[in-house]
Scaffold this active site. Structure first.
Site, short mmCIF file in Angstrom:
data_model
loop_
_atom_site.label_atom_id
_atom_site.label_comp_id
_atom_site.label_asym_id
_atom_site.label_seq_id
_atom_site.Cartn_x
_atom_site.Cartn_y
_atom_site.Cartn_z
N HIS A 5 4.10 -16.52 -39.18
CA HIS A 5 5.04 -17.57 -38.78
C HIS A 5 4.38 -18.65 -37.93
O HIS A 5 4.88 -19.76 -37.82
CB HIS A 5 6.21 -16.96 -38.00
CG HIS A 5 7.14 -16.18 -38.87
ND1 HIS A 5 8.33 -16.68 -39.31
CD2 HIS A 5 7.03 -14.93 -39.40
CE1 HIS A 5 8.94 -15.78 -40.07
NE2 HIS A 5 8.17 -14.70 -40.14
N ASP A 10 2.74 -25.95 -33.64
CA ASP A 10 3.87 -25.11 -34.04
C ASP A 10 3.63 -24.66 -35.48
O ASP A 10 3.15 -25.47 -36.29
CB ASP A 10 5.17 -25.92 -33.97
CG ASP A 10 6.35 -25.10 -33.46
OD1 ASP A 10 6.31 -23.86 -33.59
OD2 ASP A 10 7.31 -25.69 -32.94
C1 GDG Z 1 8.37 -19.23 -34.59
C2 GDG Z 1 7.25 -20.27 -34.75
C3 GDG Z 1 8.46 -21.16 -36.74
C4 GDG Z 1 16.66 -22.54 -29.54
N1 GDG Z 1 17.42 -22.70 -28.44
C5 GDG Z 1 18.63 -22.19 -28.71
C6 GDG Z 1 18.61 -21.72 -30.01
N2 GDG Z 1 17.40 -21.94 -30.49
C7 GDG Z 1 16.94 -21.59 -31.85
C8 GDG Z 1 16.72 -22.82 -32.68
C9 GDG Z 1 15.74 -22.31 -33.72
C10 GDG Z 1 14.96 -21.23 -32.97
O1 GDG Z 1 15.69 -20.94 -31.79
C11 GDG Z 1 13.59 -21.72 -32.58
O2 GDG Z 1 12.77 -21.76 -33.71
P1 GDG Z 1 11.46 -22.63 -33.80
O3 GDG Z 1 11.03 -22.68 -35.21
O4 GDG Z 1 11.74 -23.98 -33.25
O5 GDG Z 1 10.36 -21.94 -32.86
P2 GDG Z 1 9.84 -20.42 -32.49
O6 GDG Z 1 10.86 -19.67 -31.76
O7 GDG Z 1 8.59 -20.64 -31.72
O8 GDG Z 1 9.54 -19.70 -33.88
C12 GDG Z 1 7.82 -21.51 -35.41
C13 GDG Z 1 9.43 -20.03 -36.58
O9 GDG Z 1 8.83 -18.92 -35.93
C14 GDG Z 1 9.98 -19.57 -37.93
O10 GDG Z 1 8.95 -19.22 -38.81
O11 GDG Z 1 9.16 -22.29 -37.20
O12 GDG Z 1 6.79 -22.45 -35.61
O13 GDG Z 1 6.68 -20.60 -33.49
O14 GDG Z 1 16.43 -21.70 -34.76
O15 GDG Z 1 17.95 -23.27 -33.19
N3 GDG Z 1 19.68 -21.15 -30.58
C15 GDG Z 1 20.82 -21.06 -29.83
N4 GDG Z 1 20.87 -21.46 -28.54
C16 GDG Z 1 19.82 -22.03 -27.95
O16 GDG Z 1 19.90 -22.39 -26.78
N5 GDG Z 1 21.90 -20.52 -30.37
#
Ligand code: GDG
Length: 734
Positions: free
Chosen positions: A168, A376
């Site tokens: 990921h 990322d």
């Molecule tokens: C890893 C990789 C890759 C965030 N704040 C709240 C909330 N979120 C949710 C977002 C999103 C998720 O958390 C974060 O996902 P990201 O993709 O931005 O980043 P990572 O957590 O680092 O994920 C990344 C991912 O895996 C998938 O393969 O994209 O690059 O680092 O869904 O919406 N959700 C809620 N409240 C919040 O305050 N409900």
């Protein structure tokens, strides 16, 4: 899909929580991964295996009942990790060694051997749990950087299992990856998989070049050949489940209420939204500093904008994250302190997780979503925002260092390290004309909707199924493991025997430098014993010069020697003769300048001149560059030599230009002519030219391939040592 899916990830979509009253309760988290996996798990009757988040010390009846419920109702099987394993694994090697290095934060790397041991241990515990649940035919899908060792552990425990792996996070450049302590083990850990998939093609290429640099394993864009099978490689950018965001927007009352309240509150102001885990890879301080630039008097944006920054706490037991939290607190305080007015707060900072209903309302509200990670794997926030903008009314500002940038060309791209440029791009986003904004957003929206997480999951499973069936097909035609006794019996029974042996890679390791290929005494003893037996004709074929062969083997009576791959031969008791003569004198003068040109371009490489061949050695050069040049060289020479008797071929760290007629098949036929009616034919070798020989020998021949790689030989010997043992056995048999 007939087979069951077994998902393995560090955490389950369920967490075990102990209440203040000491009761165990379940908390469900609905992340993107859960939305992707759940339909696939339902469809295949599959299961999910992951860490409970707990140590399992409090092994009460009640706790067990909760976990049994998970297994029965949610098909989720929880693993407990002892406290010291959990911390060394999770807060240690995974998040303080791998995470920073994979995101190019080499300065944040912390390593200690205990953390590594815990990482190994945790992967073993996961392996045990999978083995316990495994049913033949299952497809195992391993997720992410915490479980890099698991594919190989599983392959050893379950040789026929179908194993896929998805990373990921980014795979770093091959300049950065080798910084990692235990880098070899990590790469070997992945080699058990049938399929390795990455978020972007860029990550895939970086992985390939690390594999070459660190383990010396060459691969093609779509596969890595290993030990007679191929690991498939794919770039599969993860998506989101769009309905999880559009549904609440369309129907949920709470979402609607939040939205209308906030829309009223921020009337007349543009809303900039940022949503991140509070991780140093996400670029939160950089964004705040760029924002401060945006508020300078000359931009005229003061009081016209507001930045809503959601920063969800994460990994708080690690110091770096504490430091980041303080830094962000301070920056927010400074900006608000400096710019706020009684009716305007420039940064609304929320340092906790918010509900999905609120998040979706914010996505709808925001004029701009500002996604600025310094690095990322993908970044789902950018896709979630776009999913909520079916009307085209929003601008995505996206870091070029997020995997998402590879697919989202219509976003306004920023370099988050360049705060000046970032501020300018955000300013442009604020003033973009309606038509351009809608055109860009509609293109993005269409793509995010189409390339959703379900498609991603299906593509992964289709690729995995194909990769596994290719392996299974190979396994059906797989040569047998070396059976020494069987060969020995046939040898003893025979009256006239012919043995043809390759030298380097078969009896001795391939040497880095030509002068290092001298045989050890044990090899000489075996050869002498075999050659002195009157029932035997033993031939040794090497790419080396006649003078080397003489120096090394000249004293062994009865041995046939072939030098330069068979261009010259020495029958027992006579002197060297050329197989063809004369050979055109000018061929070297046309090939040599080209090889010399390659030597100039490739530090550490050199040309070895033999009588009938020229060899470009690149073992001491930068591997990736040399491998690329070697291909270039071969294709250049192929065209040039097309009309001649010479061919250019790649070998292990060499390119060799040699006559076509100098080969093992010819050598074999010459010996066979002298040893007619042989009733025991034996050949051993490790490379391409040996394969030609194996193919030409009768079915009754005893053919042995040494080392990894696919082969036509009847038997496979794992290494040089086992070939020597077999030959010693034969030498002493009669
Ligand atoms: C890893 C990789 C890759 C965030 N704040 C709240 C909330 N979120 C949710 C977002 C999103 C998720 O958390 C974060 O996902 P990201 O993709 O931005 O980043 P990572 O957590 O680092 O994920 C990344 C991912 O895996 C998938 O393969 O994209 O690059 O680092 O869904 O919406 N959700 C809620 N409240 C919040 O305050 N409900």
């Amino acid at each position: 899909m007939g087979t069951r899916l077994v998902v393995v990830s560090t955490r389950l979509p369920l967490t075990l929580q102990k209440t203040e009253a000491g009761r165990w309760v379940t908390e469900k988290s609905s992340g993107g991964l859960a939305s992707a996996m759940n339909p696939l798990l339902r469809k295949t009757g599959g299961i999910w295996i992951g860490w409970s988040g707990d140590t399992g010390e409090d092994d009460t009846e009640e706790r067990r009942a909760v976990l049994q419920d998970w297994a029965r109702k949610e098909h989720s099987f929880a693993i407990d990790l002892p406290a010291d394993v959990a911390s060394g694994f999770y807060e240690g090697y995974a998040n303080q060694t791998l995470w920073p290095v994979f995101h190019y934060f080499v300065s944040h790397l912390r390593f200690d051997a205990k953390g590594w041991e815990a990482y190994v241990q945790a992967n073993r515990i996961f392996c045990g749990a999978v083995v316990e649940q495994y049913q033949p035919g299952d497809m195992i899908w391993v997720h992410d950087y915490q479980l890099l060792l698991l594919p190989q552990m599983l392959r050893e425990a379950l040789p026929d299992a179908t194993i896929g792996f998805f990373l990921h996070i980014p795979f770093p450049s091959s300049e950065v990856f080798p910084v990692l302590p235990r880098r070899e083990e990590l790469l070997r850990g992945l080699m058990g998989a049938d399929l390795l998939a990455f978020q972007t093609y860029g990550h895939l290429q970086q992985f390939r070049s690390s594999l070459l640099r660190v383990l010396g394993i060459e691969s093609r864009v779509a596969e890595i050949p290993v030990g007679g099978r191929a690991i498939r490689l794919e770039a599969l950018p993860i998506g989101i489940a769009p309905e999880e965001y559009t549904e609440p927007l369309a129907r949920d009352q709470t979402t609607a209420r939040y939205y209308s309240e906030w829309a009223a509150r921020y009337t007349g102001r543009k809303v900039l939204l940022a949503v991140d885990r509070l991780d140093y890879t996400k670029g939160v301080p950089e964004r705040l500093r760029a924002y401060a630039r945006l508020l300078r008097p000359e931009t005229g944006l003061k009081e016209k904008v507001v930045l809503i920054q959601i920063a969800v706490p994460t990994r708080e037991r690690i110091d770096t994250y504490q430091d980041l939290r303080s830094e962000v607190n301070q920056l927010v305080g400074e900006i608000n302190g400096q710019f706020a007015t009684p009716d305007w707060t420039p940064v609304v900072y929320i340092n906790r997780s918010i509900e999905r209903e609120e998040l979706v309302a914010l996505y709808k509200l925001a004029d701009i979503c500002w996604v600025g990670p310094l690095r990322d794997g993908m970044n789902l926030v950018s896709k979630e925002y776009v999913a909520c903008k079916g009307d085209g009314e929003g601008v995505l500002v996206l870091s070029e260092f997020a995997g998402a940038a590879a697919e989202m060309g219509e976003a306004l791209l920023i370099n988050p390290f360049d705060e000046e440029q970032t501020a300018a791009v955000v300013a442009r986003a604020l003033t973009m004309d309606d038509q351009e904004r809608r055109d860009r957003m509609r293109a993005l929206h269409g793509r995010v909707t189409r390339n959703n997480v379900f498609r991603w999951g299906n593509r992964f499973l289709v690729a995995l199924e194909e990769a596994a069936s290719a392996r299974a097909r190979y396994a059906d035609t797989r040569p047998r493991r070396l059976r020494m006794e069987e060969i020995q019996e046939a040898y003893v029974r025979a009256n006239r025997r012919l043995l043809i042996l390759d030298y380097e890679g078969t009896l001795v390791p391939v040497a880095d430098l030509p002068q290092e290929a001298a045989p050890p005494a044990v090899v000489l003893r075996i050869l002498a014993a075999l050659a002195s037996n009157p029932k035997n004709s033993v031939a040794l074929v090497s790419g080396r010069r006649d003078s080397d062969m003489d120096r090394w083997f000249g004293n062994i009576e009865g041995l046939w020697l072939f030098a330069e791959h068979g261009a010259e031969l020495k029958r027992p008791g006579s002197s060297w003769e050329a197989l063809r003569s004369p050979i055109p004198a000018d061929w070297k003068s046309s090939v040599m300048p080209i090889l010399e040109h390659f030597v100039d371009r490739t530090p550490g490489s050199f040309v070895e001149e033999r009588k009938y061949s020229l060899v470009w050695h690149h073992r001491l050069s930068e591997p990736e560059f040399a491998a690329w040049l070697a291909n270039e060289l071969v294709s250049m020479l192929e065209a040039m030599l097309a009309e001649t008797d010479f061919r250019a071929v790649r070998g292990p760290n060499i390119v060799e230009v040699k006559p076509v007629w100098a080969n093992k098949v010819e050598a074999f036929q010459l010996v066979q002519a002298a040893q007619a009616q042989a009733d025991f034919l034996f050949a051993a070798g490790d490379d391409r030219t040996d394969e030609d020989l194996f193919e030409r020998m009768p079915d009754s021949a005893w053919t042995v391939h040494v080392g990894p790689g696919s082969t036509r030989a009847a038997f496979v010997a794992p290494d040089i040592g086992s070939v020597r043992r077999l030959l010693a056995l034969l030498a002493n048999a009669a």
